[in-house]
Each structure stands twice: as C-alpha cells, then as structure tokens.
Design a protein around this motif. Structure first.
Motif, PDB file in Angstrom:
ATOM      1  N   GLU A 237     -13.027  41.632 -12.007  1.00 21.88           N
ATOM      2  CA  GLU A 237     -13.418  41.256 -10.651  1.00 21.88           C
ATOM      3  C   GLU A 237     -13.506  39.739 -10.514  1.00 21.88           C
ATOM      4  O   GLU A 237     -13.675  39.025 -11.499  1.00 21.88           O
ATOM      5  CB  GLU A 237     -14.785  41.880 -10.287  1.00 21.88           C
ATOM      6  CG  GLU A 237     -14.895  43.365 -10.564  1.00 21.88           C
ATOM      7  CD  GLU A 237     -13.938  44.216  -9.739  1.00 21.88           C
ATOM      8  OE1 GLU A 237     -13.429  43.720  -8.710  1.00 21.88           O
ATOM      9  OE2 GLU A 237     -13.702  45.372 -10.118  1.00 21.88           O
ATOM     10  N   LEU A 273     -11.615  47.505  -2.638  1.00 25.90           N
ATOM     11  CA  LEU A 273     -12.959  47.200  -3.116  1.00 25.90           C
ATOM     12  C   LEU A 273     -13.370  48.185  -4.200  1.00 25.90           C
ATOM     13  O   LEU A 273     -13.344  49.392  -3.993  1.00 25.90           O
ATOM     14  CB  LEU A 273     -13.962  47.259  -1.961  1.00 25.90           C
ATOM     15  CG  LEU A 273     -13.795  46.213  -0.851  1.00 25.90           C
ATOM     16  CD1 LEU A 273     -14.971  46.271   0.100  1.00 25.90           C
ATOM     17  CD2 LEU A 273     -13.681  44.826  -1.445  1.00 25.90           C
ATOM     18  N   SER A 274     -13.756  47.666  -5.335  1.00 21.10           N
ATOM     19  CA  SER A 274     -14.216  48.523  -6.419  1.00 21.10           C
ATOM     20  C   SER A 274     -15.733  48.644  -6.376  1.00 21.10           C
ATOM     21  O   SER A 274     -16.431  47.796  -5.812  1.00 21.10           O
ATOM     22  CB  SER A 274     -13.783  47.946  -7.767  1.00 21.10           C
ATOM     23  OG  SER A 274     -14.479  46.739  -8.029  1.00 21.10           O
ATOM     24  N   ARG A 275     -16.239  49.671  -6.998  1.00 22.39           N
ATOM     25  CA  ARG A 275     -17.688  49.853  -7.078  1.00 22.39           C
ATOM     26  C   ARG A 275     -18.358  48.712  -7.841  1.00 22.39           C
ATOM     27  O   ARG A 275     -19.398  48.210  -7.401  1.00 22.39           O
ATOM     28  CB  ARG A 275     -18.018  51.198  -7.730  1.00 22.39           C
ATOM     29  CG  ARG A 275     -17.666  52.386  -6.856  1.00 22.39           C
ATOM     30  CD  ARG A 275     -17.810  53.698  -7.610  1.00 22.39           C
ATOM     31  NE  ARG A 275     -17.356  54.796  -6.775  1.00 22.39           N
ATOM     32  CZ  ARG A 275     -18.142  55.480  -5.957  1.00 22.39           C
ATOM     33  NH1 ARG A 275     -19.427  55.200  -5.900  1.00 22.39           N
ATOM     34  NH2 ARG A 275     -17.661  56.455  -5.213  1.00 22.39           N
ATOM     35  N   VAL A 278     -18.720  45.646  -5.492  1.00 24.56           N
ATOM     36  CA  VAL A 278     -19.754  45.826  -4.468  1.00 24.56           C
ATOM     37  C   VAL A 278     -21.141  45.822  -5.113  1.00 24.56           C
ATOM     38  O   VAL A 278     -22.086  45.232  -4.578  1.00 24.56           O
ATOM     39  CB  VAL A 278     -19.522  47.131  -3.684  1.00 24.56           C
ATOM     40  CG1 VAL A 278     -20.682  47.390  -2.718  1.00 24.56           C
ATOM     41  CG2 VAL A 278     -18.205  47.053  -2.908  1.00 24.56           C
ATOM     42  N   GLU A 279     -21.267  46.467  -6.264  1.00 25.63           N
ATOM     43  CA  GLU A 279     -22.560  46.506  -6.944  1.00 25.63           C
ATOM     44  C   GLU A 279     -23.011  45.101  -7.328  1.00 25.63           C
ATOM     45  O   GLU A 279     -24.183  44.742  -7.150  1.00 25.63           O
ATOM     46  CB  GLU A 279     -22.473  47.381  -8.195  1.00 25.63           C
ATOM     47  CG  GLU A 279     -23.793  47.495  -8.943  1.00 25.63           C
ATOM     48  CD  GLU A 279     -23.702  48.337 -10.199  1.00 25.63           C
ATOM     49  OE1 GLU A 279     -24.758  48.653 -10.774  1.00 25.63           O
ATOM     50  OE2 GLU A 279     -22.562  48.668 -10.608  1.00 25.63           O
ATOM     51  N   LEU A 313     -24.326  53.809  -4.854  1.00 23.11           N
ATOM     52  CA  LEU A 313     -23.024  53.640  -5.496  1.00 23.11           C
ATOM     53  C   LEU A 313     -22.782  54.652  -6.607  1.00 23.11           C
ATOM     54  O   LEU A 313     -21.660  54.794  -7.085  1.00 23.11           O
ATOM     55  CB  LEU A 313     -22.904  52.218  -6.063  1.00 23.11           C
ATOM     56  CG  LEU A 313     -22.607  51.121  -5.034  1.00 23.11           C
ATOM     57  CD1 LEU A 313     -22.803  49.752  -5.645  1.00 23.11           C
ATOM     58  CD2 LEU A 313     -21.199  51.266  -4.480  1.00 23.11           C
ATOM     59  N   ARG A 314     -23.827  55.356  -7.015  1.00 26.95           N
ATOM     60  CA  ARG A 314     -23.647  56.407  -8.019  1.00 26.95           C
ATOM     61  C   ARG A 314     -22.963  57.636  -7.428  1.00 26.95           C
ATOM     62  O   ARG A 314     -22.467  58.482  -8.167  1.00 26.95           O
ATOM     63  CB  ARG A 314     -25.003  56.820  -8.588  1.00 26.95           C
ATOM     64  CG  ARG A 314     -25.772  55.692  -9.253  1.00 26.95           C
ATOM     65  CD  ARG A 314     -27.105  56.190  -9.778  1.00 26.95           C
ATOM     66  NE  ARG A 314     -27.894  55.115 -10.377  1.00 26.95           N
ATOM     67  CZ  ARG A 314     -29.085  55.275 -10.921  1.00 26.95           C
ATOM     68  NH1 ARG A 314     -29.624  56.492 -10.950  1.00 26.95           N
ATOM     69  NH2 ARG A 314     -29.731  54.251 -11.437  1.00 26.95           N
ATOM     70  N   ASP A 318     -17.133  55.760  -0.267  1.00 23.86           N
ATOM     71  CA  ASP A 318     -16.248  54.608  -0.119  1.00 23.86           C
ATOM     72  C   ASP A 318     -17.087  53.335  -0.248  1.00 23.86           C
ATOM     73  O   ASP A 318     -17.946  53.075   0.596  1.00 23.86           O
ATOM     74  CB  ASP A 318     -15.570  54.652   1.253  1.00 23.86           C
ATOM     75  CG  ASP A 318     -14.532  53.562   1.439  1.00 23.86           C
ATOM     76  OD1 ASP A 318     -14.584  52.567   0.690  1.00 23.86           O
ATOM     77  OD2 ASP A 318     -13.679  53.701   2.334  1.00 23.86           O
ATOM     78  N   PRO A 319     -16.858  52.527  -1.287  1.00 30.64           N
ATOM     79  CA  PRO A 319     -17.679  51.319  -1.457  1.00 30.64           C
ATOM     80  C   PRO A 319     -17.547  50.336  -0.304  1.00 30.64           C
ATOM     81  O   PRO A 319     -18.497  49.610   0.000  1.00 30.64           O
ATOM     82  CB  PRO A 319     -17.174  50.727  -2.781  1.00 30.64           C
ATOM     83  CG  PRO A 319     -15.843  51.353  -3.026  1.00 30.64           C
ATOM     84  CD  PRO A 319     -15.893  52.695  -2.385  1.00 30.64           C
ATOM     85  N   LEU A 322     -19.880  51.483   2.379  1.00 30.37           N
ATOM     86  CA  LEU A 322     -21.255  51.226   1.965  1.00 30.37           C
ATOM     87  C   LEU A 322     -21.591  49.751   2.148  1.00 30.37           C
ATOM     88  O   LEU A 322     -22.673  49.410   2.652  1.00 30.37           O
ATOM     89  CB  LEU A 322     -21.449  51.619   0.501  1.00 30.37           C
ATOM     90  CG  LEU A 322     -22.818  51.249  -0.081  1.00 30.37           C
ATOM     91  CD1 LEU A 322     -23.919  52.089   0.553  1.00 30.37           C
ATOM     92  CD2 LEU A 322     -22.830  51.399  -1.588  1.00 30.37           C
ATOM     93  N   LEU A 323     -20.681  48.870   1.745  1.00 32.80           N
ATOM     94  CA  LEU A 323     -20.907  47.437   1.897  1.00 32.80           C
ATOM     95  C   LEU A 323     -21.121  47.070   3.368  1.00 32.80           C
ATOM     96  O   LEU A 323     -22.048  46.314   3.711  1.00 32.80           O
ATOM     97  CB  LEU A 323     -19.727  46.661   1.326  1.00 32.80           C
ATOM     98  CG  LEU A 323     -19.773  45.143   1.510  1.00 32.80           C
ATOM     99  CD1 LEU A 323     -20.950  44.552   0.735  1.00 32.80           C
ATOM    100  CD2 LEU A 323     -18.473  44.504   1.058  1.00 32.80           C
TER     101      LEU A 323
END
Length: 338
Positions: A237, A273-275, A278-279, A313-314, A318-319, A322-323
């Motif tokens: 990332e 976008l990957s988890r 975003v995390e 996110l667990r 869709d990340p 969520l974002l």
C-alpha cells in the motif's frame, strides 16, 4: 543476530522451555510459536535451528550465532534446513519515502508475490527435500514455516499427514499470530510456545529499523503494527500517501472539501481500495484524534465512529463504501460539536 539476553528478558517462558529442550537434547518433533504482535518468533526459530548444529553453544544450549555453521544457516545455505518465509521489500537500513517510491516504481527491487501463503506444493517440497536423510554431520534436519496461519487448507492437510508420522531427527517450527487460524489437529500435534506482545517502545525501536519517518513509525507502533504487518503495508500500500490523506482530512474534516479531496486523491473512486489501506487510514485518524488529548463528548463520539469502522472491516463488505460512510459520519459529528 538475536540478542539472547533480550530474548531471555522479554520472553522468559519461551526461553526457559527451549533452553531445557536443547540442553537435554530432547527436542519436540514440532513446535508452534504463537503470539499476536511479536516479531521475535521468526528470530527465535532461526536461533533454535542454529543451536541444533552449532559447535559452540552457550550454557543455556543456545547457538553462538557467529561461527561459520551458524552463518551458513542464517544465509539459508545448510542442506538440512528448510526455511519457508515471505520475501519482498526488506533492507538492512531504514527506508525513506524516496526509496519506497522507487520500490513502487520497480526501480529499487523487483516486486515479489504480494500475498503470502503456504501451499500444498511447499509442504510436499519439504517432504521430498528430507526424504533422503540428513546430509551434514549433525544428522538432524529442521524446517521453519513462518506465518503458517496463512497456509491453504490443502497445505494444512498435507502437513497433518507429515506430523502424524514423525521422523527421527527431524524438527519442525511453525510461527503464527493467531492459533485460531490453525487446524486444531495440527495444534494438538505440536508443542506450543507462547510469545507475548511487544511494548510500544519496543515496536518503535523495531520499526525504526525499516522506516525513516518518525511520525509514520509512531502511528504504526501506536496502532500495534508489528514488523511483519508494517512491512506488508509498506510493500502493498501507499502508506505515506495514506498517512498524508488522513492528516489532511482530519485537519479539514468540517469542510465539504475534505470529502472531495479523498475522492480525488489516494482514495479515488477508480482505485481498487484494499481493506489494509482503509484500515490504516482509520488508524491514522484515530491516532490524530487521540493526539488532541481531549475527553469531551465530541471526542468520545468520534472515537466510537472510528473503532466501529475498524471493527466492521472484519466483515465481508466493500471497503470503499465503508470509508465513505465513516468519513461522512466524522464530518457530520465534527460539525455538530464545533
């Protein structure tokens, strides 16, 4: 080289258990090193492997780490040691933003496989490599499987068959973060060695070895990213850009422009976008929130929004959505309490 005194002080249970096994020459056929957030598991696995062959072990049974035999194992050149571990971006000095940018442009190193996993073929390769017996005078073979909680089901089934019929003079070491991600039948056939999590100060010291950016190191340590997880984030990332985007959003969170900048910047709608991305963004926001050192209602409301977002996110969602939702909630809450 692992500092053995540090190992003894930080992981006394693991140190004592392994020392007794080495001194009595009664090694288990398989060990499972487990503990979330501890980066020492891999280095101890190497130390134990060296200790089996080293001709200059100390009074506690551990290798000297400096003789040619130990160096050969460290260089992965011993025919009786099979060491399966992730590759990727690893350097002996802290990495600057410029160097990481070069990595992303494939100018620094060739990018390796992004997602680490242990496959059935890897387990079969170990079996084939050790089929003929030991090739060195020590007459003992060892295999190390790092991050075994990333193994595929077929790999676990193959390893289970291997463990059910233990071979003489063969020791396996598996390292995992979460025991829950390993088949119970494999866990039951290994001797468990617990590793406790590192302190934040210890994490900072380790992260400073690979990242030349004090604030990014502080955010990662504060968010409990260990060396492996931080390394994966840097490889997969745009960590610096994500940090910069989080800082800009947090500073201007009451402005309508803040959401637009997110959509046009590192989190553009056409980007995948990957988890983890975003995390990490949410962890950055949480870091900047706690840095304000306020305990009013607005602070508690924003903290709850971010913690719920990280926890969400667990789930299979869709990340990107969520974002967008979390950013909107933060903006709405910040405007209501200003």
């Amino acid at each position: 080289m692992l500092e053995k005194q540090m190992f003894k002080e930080q992981q006394p249970v693991a140190y004592r258990t392994l020392s007794n096994a080495l001194k009595s020459n009664r090694l288990s056929h398989a060990y499972l090193f487990y503990g979330k957030g501890s980066t020492m598991k891999s280095r101890v696995a190497l130390l134990v492997t060296q200790s089996i062959s080293c001709p200059h072990c100390d009074e506690d049974g551990f290798a000297c780490q400096s003789c040619e035999t130990c160096k050969q194992i460290e260089r992965d050149e011993n025919p009786d040691v099979y060491w399966l571990r992730p590759g990727g971006l690893r350097q002996t000095k802290p990495l600057t933003r410029k160097e990481l940018t070069a990595w992303w442009k494939n100018e620094l190193v060739v990018r390796e496989q992004k997602k680490w996993s242990i496959l059935k073929e890897d387990i079969l390769a170990i079996q084939n490599a050790f089929a003929a017996g030991a090739l060195t005078q020590v007459d003992h073979q060892t295999y190390i499987l790092e991050q075994y909680d990333k193994a595929t089901p077929s790999a676990s089934n193959s390893l289970l068959k291997f463990l059910e019929e233990p071979k003489d003079n063969l020791t396996g070491i598996l390292t995992v973060d979460e025991l829950a991600n390993v088949l119970p039948t494999i866990v039951s056939r290994c001797q468990l060695i617990p590793f406790r999590s590192r302190s934040r100060a210890a994490l900072v010291n380790e992260l400073e070895e690979i990242i030349d950016d004090p604030e990014l190191v502080e955010i990662l340590a504060w968010s409990e990213y260990d060396l492996n997880r931080a390394g994966n984030l840097l490889e997969d990332e745009a960590a610096f850009e994500i940090r910069d985007a989080a800082k800009a959003f947090w500073t201007n969170r009451t402005s309508h422009r803040a959401l637009i900048d997110l959509e046009l910047g590192v989190f553009a709608k056409d980007a995948h976008l990957s988890r983890p991305a975003v995390e990490f963004f949410l962890h950055c926001l949480l870091y900047y929130l706690e840095k304000d050192q306020k305990l009013d209602l607005a602070h508690l409301d924003l903290r709850l929004i971010l913690l719920e977002g990280i926890d969400a996110l667990r789930n299979p969602l869709d990340p990107a959505l969520l974002l967008e939702r979390v950013a909107s909630q933060i903006q709405k809450s910040s405007r209501a309490h200003r």
